[in-house]
Scaffold this motif. Structure first.
Motif, PDB file in Angstrom:
ATOM      1  N   LYS A  33     -17.187  30.600  13.276  1.00 10.73           N
ATOM      2  CA  LYS A  33     -16.015  30.162  12.521  1.00 10.73           C
ATOM      3  C   LYS A  33     -14.920  29.874  13.538  1.00 10.73           C
ATOM      4  N   VAL A  34     -14.479  28.650  13.629  1.00  5.42           N
ATOM      5  CA  VAL A  34     -13.471  28.242  14.602  1.00  5.42           C
ATOM      6  C   VAL A  34     -12.255  27.735  13.858  1.00  5.42           C
ATOM      7  N   THR A  35     -11.104  28.298  14.177  1.00  4.62           N
ATOM      8  CA  THR A  35      -9.841  27.889  13.580  1.00  4.62           C
ATOM      9  C   THR A  35      -8.877  27.525  14.693  1.00  4.62           C
ATOM     10  N   THR A  36      -8.334  26.338  14.647  1.00  3.76           N
ATOM     11  CA  THR A  36      -7.330  25.943  15.625  1.00  3.76           C
ATOM     12  C   THR A  36      -6.016  26.609  15.243  1.00  3.76           C
ATOM     13  N   LEU A  37      -5.491  27.453  16.130  1.00  5.80           N
ATOM     14  CA  LEU A  37      -4.237  28.149  15.871  1.00  5.80           C
ATOM     15  C   LEU A  37      -3.031  27.323  16.298  1.00  5.80           C
ATOM     16  N   ALA A  38      -3.170  26.590  17.388  1.00  2.00           N
ATOM     17  CA  ALA A  38      -2.090  25.723  17.866  1.00  2.00           C
ATOM     18  C   ALA A  38      -2.707  24.637  18.727  1.00  2.00           C
ATOM     19  N   LYS A  39      -2.223  23.407  18.553  1.00  2.00           N
ATOM     20  CA  LYS A  39      -2.695  22.293  19.366  1.00  2.00           C
ATOM     21  C   LYS A  39      -1.589  21.258  19.359  1.00  2.00           C
ATOM     22  N   SER A  40      -1.015  21.000  20.527  1.00  3.20           N
ATOM     23  CA  SER A  40       0.106  20.069  20.570  1.00  3.20           C
ATOM     24  C   SER A  40       0.381  19.613  21.994  1.00  3.20           C
ATOM     25  N   SER A  41       0.983  18.472  22.125  1.00  2.09           N
ATOM     26  CA  SER A  41       1.489  17.990  23.408  1.00  2.09           C
ATOM     27  C   SER A  41       2.978  18.285  23.521  1.00  2.09           C
ATOM     28  N   ASP A  42       3.531  18.935  22.479  1.00  5.31           N
ATOM     29  CA  ASP A  42       4.947  19.285  22.440  1.00  5.31           C
ATOM     30  C   ASP A  42       5.099  20.799  22.379  1.00  5.31           C
ATOM     31  N   ALA A  43       6.229  21.290  22.898  1.00  3.67           N
ATOM     32  CA  ALA A  43       6.580  22.708  22.792  1.00  3.67           C
ATOM     33  C   ALA A  43       7.164  22.959  21.407  1.00  3.67           C
ATOM     34  N   TRP A  44       7.526  24.220  21.116  1.00  2.00           N
ATOM     35  CA  TRP A  44       8.049  24.559  19.790  1.00  2.00           C
ATOM     36  C   TRP A  44       9.380  23.892  19.491  1.00  2.00           C
ATOM     37  N   ASP A  45      10.074  23.394  20.511  1.00  2.00           N
ATOM     38  CA  ASP A  45      11.339  22.683  20.273  1.00  2.00           C
ATOM     39  C   ASP A  45      11.120  21.184  20.050  1.00  2.00           C
ATOM     40  N   ASP A  46       9.861  20.781  19.838  1.00  2.00           N
ATOM     41  CA  ASP A  46       9.465  19.392  19.568  1.00  2.00           C
ATOM     42  C   ASP A  46       9.693  18.448  20.739  1.00  2.00           C
ATOM     43  N   LYS A  47       9.792  18.984  21.954  1.00  2.00           N
ATOM     44  CA  LYS A  47       9.932  18.164  23.169  1.00  2.00           C
ATOM     45  C   LYS A  47       8.575  18.130  23.874  1.00  2.00           C
ATOM     46  N   PRO A  48       8.230  16.995  24.514  1.00  3.91           N
ATOM     47  CA  PRO A  48       6.920  16.885  25.186  1.00  3.91           C
ATOM     48  C   PRO A  48       6.767  17.900  26.317  1.00  3.91           C
ATOM     49  N   LEU A  49       5.556  18.391  26.486  1.00  3.48           N
ATOM     50  CA  LEU A  49       5.248  19.281  27.596  1.00  3.48           C
ATOM     51  C   LEU A  49       5.220  18.478  28.892  1.00  3.48           C
ATOM     52  N   PRO A  50       5.522  19.126  30.024  1.00  2.00           N
ATOM     53  CA  PRO A  50       5.449  18.421  31.306  1.00  2.00           C
ATOM     54  C   PRO A  50       3.992  18.208  31.704  1.00  2.00           C
ATOM     55  N   HIS A  51       3.778  17.376  32.710  1.00  2.00           N
ATOM     56  CA  HIS A  51       2.430  17.176  33.231  1.00  2.00           C
ATOM     57  C   HIS A  51       2.004  18.415  33.996  1.00  2.00           C
TER      58      HIS A  51
END
Length: 159
Positions: A33-51
């Motif tokens: 059973k696999v559940t994605t808990l978090a997956k994003s290219s943005d941080a919690w402040d909705d700004k893109p993560l750095p490279h």
């Protein structure tokens, strides 16, 4: 079958088996059973993560406990990280007034190179499991004092 054909046959079986297993993980089929808990290219402040940096990767996993009624010091993370609040309730604040409320079970992608602090607003200890993806030897968390701000890291801002 000659040796080359036999090797190709076994390699094909391994590849097909791996692809099937990965597909089952993605779809949650089979016994796992696999559940994605978090997956994003943005941080919690909705700004893109750095490279990501280009040096030797280093993964760090920490369990962090904030006692009831306590807060973390003002700090920032210089590496990409994600966390799961396993127990408790925490409000995470940034100096500009932005805030995120977290409760047990919440998973989130943390801000990078941005000052913030967390306050345990629940009953009992708050417990985080945090995964940091950095570069070998890089400091993952830095405490800030007074009006100190995180350094501007132009190398990580590049698209």
């Amino acid at each position: 079958m000659n040796t080359v054909t036999r090797r190709l046959f076994w390699i094909s079986l391994v590849v097909l088996g791996t692809v099937s297993m990965v597909s089952a993980h993605d779809e949650g089929e089979g016994d796992l059973k696999v559940t994605t808990l978090a997956k994003s290219s943005d941080a919690w402040d909705d700004k893109p993560l750095p490279h990501y940096p280009t040096g030797q990767p280093e993964i760090t996993v920490l369990k962090i406990i904030i006692p009831e009624g306590k807060k973390t010091p003002l700090h920032f993370h210089s590496v990409i990280n994600a966390a799961v609040l396993q127990k408790g309730e925490v409000d995470v604040h940034m100096p500009d007034g932005e805030m995120k409320k977290l409760k047990a079970g919440d998973a989130f992608i943390e801000v990078v190179d941005k000052a913030h602090w967390g306050v345990n607003v629940g009953k009992g200890d708050a417990e985080f499991l945090v995964f940091y993806a950095g570069e070998k030897g890089e400091q993952i968390t830095q405490i800030l004092h007074g009006d100190e701000q995180p350094p501007i890291n132009d190398a990580r801002e590049k698209p």
